[in-house]
Scaffold this motif. Structure first.
Motif, PDB file in Angstrom:
ATOM      1  N   TYR A  70       0.803  -1.218   0.000  1.00  0.00           N
ATOM      2  CA  TYR A  70       0.000   0.000   0.000  1.00  0.00           C
ATOM      3  C   TYR A  70       0.841   1.276   0.000  1.00  0.00           C
ATOM      4  N   ILE A 128       0.064   4.180  -2.381  1.00  0.00           N
ATOM      5  CA  ILE A 128      -1.141   5.007  -2.231  1.00  0.00           C
ATOM      6  C   ILE A 128      -1.083   5.858  -0.961  1.00  0.00           C
ATOM      7  N   LYS A 135      -2.293   9.110  -2.073  1.00  0.00           N
ATOM      8  CA  LYS A 135      -3.271   9.114  -3.162  1.00  0.00           C
ATOM      9  C   LYS A 135      -4.628   8.639  -2.662  1.00  0.00           C
ATOM     10  N   ARG A 185      -7.798   6.511  -3.382  1.00  0.00           N
ATOM     11  CA  ARG A 185      -8.328   5.453  -4.246  1.00  0.00           C
ATOM     12  C   ARG A 185      -9.794   5.742  -4.576  1.00  0.00           C
ATOM     13  N   HIS A 218     -13.121   4.576  -2.464  1.00  0.00           N
ATOM     14  CA  HIS A 218     -12.703   4.108  -1.147  1.00  0.00           C
ATOM     15  C   HIS A 218     -12.985   5.202  -0.111  1.00  0.00           C
ATOM     16  N   ASP A 267     -10.605   6.709   1.559  1.00  0.00           N
ATOM     17  CA  ASP A 267      -9.369   7.483   1.756  1.00  0.00           C
ATOM     18  C   ASP A 267      -9.641   8.984   1.899  1.00  0.00           C
ATOM     19  N   TYR A 299      -3.320   4.302   5.696  1.00  0.00           N
ATOM     20  CA  TYR A 299      -3.495   3.890   4.300  1.00  0.00           C
ATOM     21  C   TYR A 299      -3.233   2.394   4.092  1.00  0.00           C
ATOM     22  N   THR A 340     -11.243  -1.626  -5.348  1.00  0.00           N
ATOM     23  CA  THR A 340      -9.878  -1.826  -5.838  1.00  0.00           C
ATOM     24  C   THR A 340      -9.893  -2.742  -7.046  1.00  0.00           C
ATOM     25  N   THR A 358      -6.877   9.729 -10.606  1.00  0.00           N
ATOM     26  CA  THR A 358      -7.308  10.146  -9.277  1.00  0.00           C
ATOM     27  C   THR A 358      -6.574  11.423  -8.876  1.00  0.00           C
ATOM     28  N   ILE A 374      -3.410   5.792 -10.469  1.00  0.00           N
ATOM     29  CA  ILE A 374      -3.268   4.772  -9.440  1.00  0.00           C
ATOM     30  C   ILE A 374      -3.588   3.414 -10.050  1.00  0.00           C
ATOM     31  N   GLY A 390      -4.249  -0.772  -8.909  1.00  0.00           N
ATOM     32  CA  GLY A 390      -4.462  -1.692  -7.797  1.00  0.00           C
ATOM     33  C   GLY A 390      -3.319  -2.673  -7.647  1.00  0.00           C
TER      34      GLY A 390
END
Length: 364
Positions: free
Chosen positions: A95, A98, A101, A103, A106, A108, A120, A307, A314, A324, A326
């Protein structure tokens, strides 16, 4: 962070993060002298744990439950039951890409804006890993409900647009055997095979897909639920919508009931063997927010896992455009593992309302 507890009398509080040392749950209000079958609790967790098949995430967790308190000589004591589930197979480096970033779809962005900090690594507290604690608590609730003769059964009724036929068996044990005989956890074998092929195809395409879970709760006594804010179906709805990736809940006839006339939809009362029943069950076993003794039926809809193994556009925390992709281990479709979570949350609601309803016995 508020909102980590659920229930009034049969009340649980979960704790822990996806990549922390452990997750767990405190169960407060479990009646004393309930037979606590640790093998059963573990078997429930095994149905939810990752790494089960080719259509689930390959993260390897034994999800071994450790009961720390509230049980003596195999029975509940009436004191808080604490259950700890250690995390064993975290890969936090999966991870790192990210860390700054957001997602798509999500938690986030919303977590960062609300709390000013976020874990994260696997989503931290927002991860579906938290639901293992619910399953452990739900297993305790099921053991309590078993003493009352109450049964709960759920299965995968749809993946994408692929739908299984309505269940016509009254033998929930038989349906359970069929469900557990296939990795899709669908009680219709022919549809299960189609679901497995569809999910595997989606996985190979680097994508994800949603689905639905149908649930039956049998032998619920008349009278559970309160008629205003604590309607039984409202609490079931809250329970289901609190599960990660759930985007819809309907009980009884659900949304299709809005297309019917009252003359079609009304459940006519009849008496059979001194028991009041209804000829149909469009009400889903609940009328006026209170159980009527018929089977409680509802369906829960899950969105596609956010994901995906594809590049997506993004933003980062600075607000700059970025991309991004996955990485790591993720479910292409969550419903096969979510079946036991749905059952657990349903058990918690029924157990809580069963205890609440006992207060009325003193006035009769």
């Amino acid at each position: 962070m508020a909102g980590n507890s659920f229930g009034s009398l049969f009340r649980i509080t979960t704790f822990g993060e996806s990549h922390g040392k452990a997750i767990g749950v405190i169960i407060d209000g479990c009646p004393p002298n309930i037979e606590i079958d640790e093998e059963f609790i573990q078997s429930e967790l095994d149905k939810r744990k990752p790494g089960q098949s080719k259509i689930t995430t390959q993260r390897k967790e034994s999800d071994t439950a450790q009961i720390l308190s509230g049980v003596f000589e195999g029975k509940s004591t009436g004191t808080p039951i604490a259950i700890l589930i250690p995390n064993e197979d975290q890969r936090s480096k999966d991870y790192s890409h990210i860390a700054d970033k957001y997602r798509p779809s999500h938690a986030d962005y919303t977590y960062q804006q609300k709390y000013g900090i976020r874990d994260y690594r696997g989503g931290g507290r927002s991860s579906a890993r938290e639901t293992a604690a619910r399953v452990a608590a739900g297993a305790i609730a099921k053991l309590f409900l078993k003493q009352q003769g109450i049964e709960i059964f759920a299965h995968v009724s749809a993946v994408g647009t692929l739908e299984a036929p309505n269940l016509d068996s009254t033998d929930l044990t038989k349906l359970l055997d069929v469900r557990e005989s296939n990795i899709a956890r669908c009680a219709d074998p022919a549809t299960a095979n189609e679901m497995i092929s569809l999910i595997d195809s989606v996985r190979k395409d680097g994508d994800t897909i949603g689905g639905k879970i149908a649930t039956i709760i049998r032998n619920v006594p008349v009278g559970l639920g309160e008629p205003v804010f604590d309607k039984l179906h409202a609490d079931l709805g809250k329970a289901m919508l609190s599960i990660n990736a759930v985007h819809g809940f309907e009980y009884g006839s659900g949304f299709s009931g809005s297309e019917m006339r009252g003359s079609e939809h009304n459940d006519i009362f009849v008496k059979e063997n001194e028991r009041v029943l209804t000829r149909t069950n469009f009400s889903g076993g609940i009328q006026g927010g209170i159980s009527n003794g018929m089977d409680i039926t509802f369906r829960t809809a899950f969105k596609p896992v956010a994901t995906i193994m594809r590049d997506q556009n993004t933003l980062n925390e600075a607000g700059d455009n970025t991309s991004i992709s996955g990485k790591g281990r993720h479910d292409p479709c969550v419903v096969s593992r979510a079946v036991i979570i749905v059952e657990a949350m349903a058990a918690l609601v029924i157990a809580d309302h069963l205890l609440r309803n006992q207060a009325y016995a003193y006035g009769k």
